[in-house]
Enzyme design. Structure first.
Site, PDB file in Angstrom:
ATOM      1  N   HIS A   1       0.834  -1.196   0.000  1.00  7.59           N
ATOM      2  CA  HIS A   1       0.000   0.000   0.000  1.00  7.59           C
ATOM      3  C   HIS A   1       0.871   1.249   0.000  1.00  7.59           C
ATOM      4  CE1 HIS A   1       1.157  -0.346   4.193  1.00  7.59           C
ATOM      5  NE2 HIS A   1       0.765   0.906   4.395  1.00  7.59           N
TER       6      HIS A   1
ATOM      7  N   HIS B   1       4.719   0.141   0.041  1.00  6.26           N
ATOM      8  CA  HIS B   1       5.486  -0.573   1.047  1.00  6.26           C
ATOM      9  C   HIS B   1       4.593  -1.576   1.759  1.00  6.26           C
ATOM     10  CE1 HIS B   1       3.609   2.809   3.191  1.00  6.26           C
ATOM     11  NE2 HIS B   1       3.697   2.085   4.287  1.00  6.26           N
TER      12      HIS B   1
ATOM     13  N   ARG C   1       7.782   8.250  13.300  1.00  3.79           N
ATOM     14  CA  ARG C   1       7.688   8.713  11.913  1.00  3.79           C
ATOM     15  C   ARG C   1       7.098  10.105  11.835  1.00  3.79           C
ATOM     16  NH1 ARG C   1       3.064   5.968   8.371  1.00  3.79           N
ATOM     17  NH2 ARG C   1       2.847   8.119   7.623  1.00  3.79           N
TER      18      ARG C   1
ATOM     19  N   ASP D   1       0.480   5.081   1.926  1.00  7.67           N
ATOM     20  CA  ASP D   1      -0.255   5.551   3.094  1.00  7.67           C
ATOM     21  C   ASP D   1      -1.349   6.547   2.722  1.00  7.67           C
ATOM     22  OD1 ASP D   1       1.238   4.013   4.768  1.00  7.67           O
ATOM     23  OD2 ASP D   1       2.368   5.657   5.670  1.00  7.67           O
TER      24      ASP D   1
END
Length: 294
Positions: A110, A270, A285, A112
């Site tokens: 996918h 990813h 993150r 994000d």
């Protein structure tokens, strides 16, 4: 397909070590704890555009340093579906405890939050605690996925739009599954109606930085092609998902403590590799705001 070959004359201030001929590179010879001079930053930015996923070993950054480096890539955005670090609202936590038995978020390929009208442009992730083995992340190039399709199929896809939503993440489809994600990460108590909201993006987009075309579909958020039913859409979508994940389009990154990694969320997908049951993993993150795909 446009292959990547490292040109040593292009990079004189950083040491670029490509993972393969398609996507991913390790970057050495740079200290991210201090502001980068313009020449070094220009090379880091170029490596990011060339390789889509770049990672820097041995970077024990503080939260403010993580923020400062991330802001060089653009404006930071909030991610309301993720928990934030106390006192740092734009640094979010990706965490799994050793005794966590919930689903691993991101275990399918996918990009994000493609259900946003303006999905994230990039993510800057820092490894705080990693298991001695396992917990790698896979990445794939959506440039390569698009460029290796037949010209006739590319011509068709260039005319199509795709419907995205978060219904399988925190909308009605998620709740119908009666399965839980890791409680440390996604806030699954978010508004169901918001999770079911639909956004339309082109199936093929042009990268604002490189000008290259890339495929923009993923099995987590895509529901169907605009103007088609889900049943009509699924055969082509299934083919595209399998095509994207061809081994030659991918790389696999092994995390190390204090490693900092940046991926382009527009033209790279990813997936988390959930092979570290019984071991803890803690990452932080930041998320870079993007433009509306076109």
């Amino acid at each position: 397909m446009t292959a990547i070959y490292d040109n040593p004359l292009k990079f004189s201030r950083i040491d670029v070590r490509p993972a393969n001929g398609t996507i991913g590179a390790e970057i050495r010879g740079v200290d991210l704890s201090s502001p980068l001079d313009d020449e070094t930053w220009a090379e880091v930015r170029q490596a990011f555009h060339d390789y889509l996923v770049i990672y820097f070993p041995d970077q024990p950054l503080t939260h403010p340093q993580h923020l400062a480096f991330s802001q060089r890539f653009g404006e930071l955005m909030d991610m309301p579906q993720l928990h934030a670090v106390d006192g740092f609202g734009q640094i979010h936590i990706i965490k799994r405890d050793a005794d966590d038995d919930g689903r691993v978020i991101g275990e399918n390929w996918h990009a994000d939050s493609t259900y946003f009208e303006r999905p994230p442009a990039a993510v800057v992730m820092r490894a705080v605690t990693v298991p001695e083995f396992g917990g790698d992340t896979g990445f794939l190039s959506m440039y390569a996925a698009y460029e290796t399709l037949s010209p006739k199929l590319r011509e068709l896809l260039d005319t199509l739009n795709v419907v995205h939503s978060a219904t399988r993440i925190y909308g009605s489809a998620y709740h119908a599954q009666k399965r839980k994600f890791s409680a440390n990460n996604a806030k699954v108590d978010l508004d169901i109606e918001a999770g079911d909201r639909e956004t339309i993006h082109p199936a093929v987009c042009t990268h604002p930085g490189s000008g290259r075309r890339f495929l923009f579909v993923n099995q987590v958020y895509v529901q169907r092609f605009e103007g088609m039913t889900e049943a009509e859409s699924q055969p082509l979508l299934r083919f595209l998902y399998e095509h994207c994940a061809r081994f030659e389009n991918t790389c696999r990154v092994r995390w190390q403590k204090d490693q900092v990694l940046i991926w382009d969320n527009r033209c790279a997908m990813h997936k988390a590799i959930p092979d570290y049951v019984g071991r803890a993993r803690y990452m932080t993150r930041t998320t870079i705001a993007g433009e509306r795909p076109r």
